[in-house]
Write an enzyme that holds these catalytic residues in place. Sequence first.
Site, mmCIF file in Angstrom:
data_model
loop_
_atom_site.group_PDB
_atom_site.id
_atom_site.type_symbol
_atom_site.label_atom_id
_atom_site.label_comp_id
_atom_site.label_asym_id
_atom_site.label_seq_id
_atom_site.Cartn_x
_atom_site.Cartn_y
_atom_site.Cartn_z
ATOM 1 N N GLY A 49 -0.861 -47.009 13.518
ATOM 2 C CA GLY A 49 -1.937 -46.943 14.488
ATOM 3 C C GLY A 49 -1.615 -46.075 15.683
ATOM 4 N N CYS A 50 -0.455 -45.437 15.666
ATOM 5 C CA CYS A 50 -0.062 -44.549 16.758
ATOM 6 C C CYS A 50 -0.161 -43.103 16.274
ATOM 7 C CB CYS A 50 1.365 -44.834 17.202
ATOM 8 S SG CYS A 50 1.607 -46.500 17.849
#
Length: 136
Positions: A49-50
């Site tokens: 998610g980064c």
Amino acid sequence: MATPAFEEIVEDFEFLEDWEDRYRHVIEQGKAMPPLDDALKVPATKVDGCASQVWLHPIIEDGVFRFDGDSDAMIVRGLVAVLRKLYSGLPLAEVLKVDARAEMARLGLNDHLSAQRSNGVRSMIERIRKVAAEHV
């Protein structure tokens, strides 16, 4: 609910009037953080998610939470350092009580991070909370 180390960052930010100075301060926090051993940069510690690569390695001793981390992006490495100061040293049950969004808002970070960076911070916080919840 923040740690004394995080309160120091809040105090520092009160003296930094513009976002550029605060941004530089976050980067400096990351530069001051010890690097994560390459052997710990594995899929199990990678945060999804980064936008950039981020690794968080939790360490739980005697019911106290702390973590080491790293990123391939300077600003994200700084954000990891800020989160370390927010959470490290807290009892596991206290980790779950931290309102990280509100604490980060005290730094004005919520208003100045890109959507991708904000999502990344949320992903890091979710990982921290998940690990703590698994060990409470």
